[in-house]
Scaffold this active site. Structure first.
Site, mmCIF file in Angstrom:
data_model
loop_
_atom_site.group_PDB
_atom_site.id
_atom_site.type_symbol
_atom_site.label_atom_id
_atom_site.label_comp_id
_atom_site.label_asym_id
_atom_site.label_seq_id
_atom_site.Cartn_x
_atom_site.Cartn_y
_atom_site.Cartn_z
ATOM 1 N N GLY A 29 0.867 -1.256 0.089
ATOM 2 C CA GLY A 29 0.070 0.070 -0.145
ATOM 3 C C GLY A 29 0.933 1.336 0.023
ATOM 4 O O GLY A 29 2.057 1.212 -0.003
ATOM 5 N N GLU A 36 -1.310 -10.253 -5.727
ATOM 6 C CA GLU A 36 -0.053 -10.351 -6.658
ATOM 7 C C GLU A 36 0.269 -9.298 -7.485
ATOM 8 O O GLU A 36 1.252 -9.022 -7.654
ATOM 9 C CB GLU A 36 -0.465 -11.527 -7.350
ATOM 10 C CG GLU A 36 0.594 -12.047 -8.426
ATOM 11 C CD GLU A 36 -0.334 -13.307 -9.241
ATOM 12 O OE1 GLU A 36 0.478 -13.708 -9.944
ATOM 13 O OE2 GLU A 36 -1.323 -13.294 -9.241
ATOM 14 N N LYS A 68 -9.354 6.586 14.251
ATOM 15 C CA LYS A 68 -10.739 6.316 14.367
ATOM 16 C C LYS A 68 -10.693 5.168 15.672
ATOM 17 O O LYS A 68 -11.877 4.691 16.118
ATOM 18 C CB LYS A 68 -11.052 5.516 13.075
ATOM 19 C CG LYS A 68 -11.373 6.570 12.058
ATOM 20 C CD LYS A 68 -11.746 5.966 10.721
ATOM 21 C CE LYS A 68 -12.095 7.106 9.679
ATOM 22 N NZ LYS A 68 -10.901 8.041 9.558
ATOM 23 N N ASN A 77 -5.234 10.754 8.990
ATOM 24 C CA ASN A 77 -5.273 10.308 7.424
ATOM 25 C C ASN A 77 -4.016 10.929 6.767
ATOM 26 O O ASN A 77 -3.360 11.864 7.149
ATOM 27 C CB ASN A 77 -6.329 11.419 6.731
ATOM 28 C CG ASN A 77 -7.708 11.028 7.173
ATOM 29 O OD1 ASN A 77 -8.209 9.718 6.738
ATOM 30 N ND2 ASN A 77 -8.481 11.532 7.963
ATOM 31 N N VAL A 93 -9.132 10.711 -0.107
ATOM 32 C CA VAL A 93 -10.118 11.916 -0.473
ATOM 33 C C VAL A 93 -9.551 12.667 -1.177
ATOM 34 O O VAL A 93 -10.353 13.165 -2.319
ATOM 35 C CB VAL A 93 -10.767 12.657 0.831
ATOM 36 C CG1 VAL A 93 -9.675 13.639 1.357
ATOM 37 C CG2 VAL A 93 -11.742 13.585 0.369
#
Length: 328
Positions: free
Chosen positions: A14, A39, A127, A165, A173
């Protein structure tokens, strides 16, 4: 700390993982193992890093404990990034979020202890503080499991880093707004009052390393992050696009969403110290040997909570942040 060491990154393909690996490579580790399910993402990342021989990609799922234990053999440090992160997905499929974010985290703990890993760093989220959605609840449970692991009969240390974030991550966003401006000539905002904490991924990883180096195990490092109105981000992106007549549409809050996010709840503030200009540290409610003594020199925080409605960035500051992050 990382020189000639073996480092294991869950969910490493990521946005956080890309920047984490990039910065880890500057420390000359022996090996970085990137463990993820996708993958295609692994193939793309391997190419992006020019097939760097230090990187070793492993297809696997943190829900599978045996696979994790095998992959963690000889590992010195674990960065646990893997999670289901999207609020609506976790609301719609809470069992999957539970299996990945809670059971998967316990599997990481068990694999780390089995392999005698030196330290596990769990990446958490704002969160998780006074959670209002299943994603937040599952990450809060992950935090508790990580903290509790320091009471087990092991030499492995476990620490949490909690942030808000990060600009430009998958599903961010920023990307959503830019696409809406280009394709729809309008931007959808859930509520014009909504505020959030934001940081560039480069700065987030630098802070992450600092907490990794300085933590002793059992605490939650809370990143101090600038906050801004979501509508201000949208307006800055609209202005930067040089497009006219872009409409802003109010969509309404989605299930589990808050108007303002918390990085530190009122309950947590009673156990929190002001560490420095960049971090608060939440001390554990449970007994972990030596931790309260270690942080005894630091003053308790002088605030009831730390939420995204205060100290808001101006539009000019938001613009500078977006330029720095390469988004405009």
């Amino acid at each position: 700390m990382f020189k000639d060491k073996i480092i294991f990154v869950t969910g490493g393909t990521g946005s956080w993982g890309h920047e984490l690996v990039k910065q880890l490579l500057t420390y000359n580790p022996k090996e970085i193992r990137i463990f993820s399910r996708n993958e295609t993402s692994q193939f793309a990342m391997k190419q992006e890093f020019d097939h760097n021989p230090t990187l070793h990609f492993i297809i696997g799922d943190i829900k599978e404990k045996d696979t994790l234990i095998e992959a963690c053999q000889g590992v010195d440090y674990i960065f646990h990034l893997a999670a289901l992160k999207h609020v609506p997905v976790c609301e719609d499929q809470p069992i999957e979020a539970l299996k990945t974010n809670v059971i998967g985290t316990q599997n990481v703990i068990d694999a780390a202890i089995s392999s005698n890993v030196k330290k596990v760093i769990y990446i958490s989220t704002d969160k998780a503080s006074d959670p209002s959605n299943f994603y937040g609840l599952s990450k809060a449970m992950g935090e508790r499991l990580i903290i509790h692991a320091n009471t087990l009969n092991t030499n492995t240390k476990f620490v949490c880093i909690r942030g808000g974030n990060v600009l430009g991550t998958n599903g961010s966003v920023i990307h959503v707004f830019k696409r809406q401006i280009q394709e729809k000539q309008k931007v959808g905002i859930t509520d014009i009052r909504m505020t959030r904490f934001f940081l560039t991924v480069q700065d987030a990883i630098k802070l992450l390393f600092k907490a990794t180096f300085e933590s002793i195990g059992g605490e939650i490092f809370v990143m101090k992050m600038p906050a801004c109105r979501i509508i201000d981000i949208a307006q800055v992106l609209i202005e930067a696009s040089n497009k006219e007549n872009i409409e802003i549409e109010t969509l309404g809050i989605r299930p589990g969403e808050k108007i303002h996010e918390l990085l530190l709840s009122a309950y947590e503030s009673t156990m929190t110290v002001a560490y420095d200009e960049e971090y608060f540290v939440i001390l554990p409610a449970i007994n972990i040997t030596g931790i309260k003594e270690h942080y005894a020199q630091y003053p308790p925080v002088n605030l009831e909570s730390y939420n995204s409605s205060t100290g808001l960035m101006s539009k000019e500051e938001i613009k500078e942040m977006l330029i720095k992050g390469g988004f405009i």
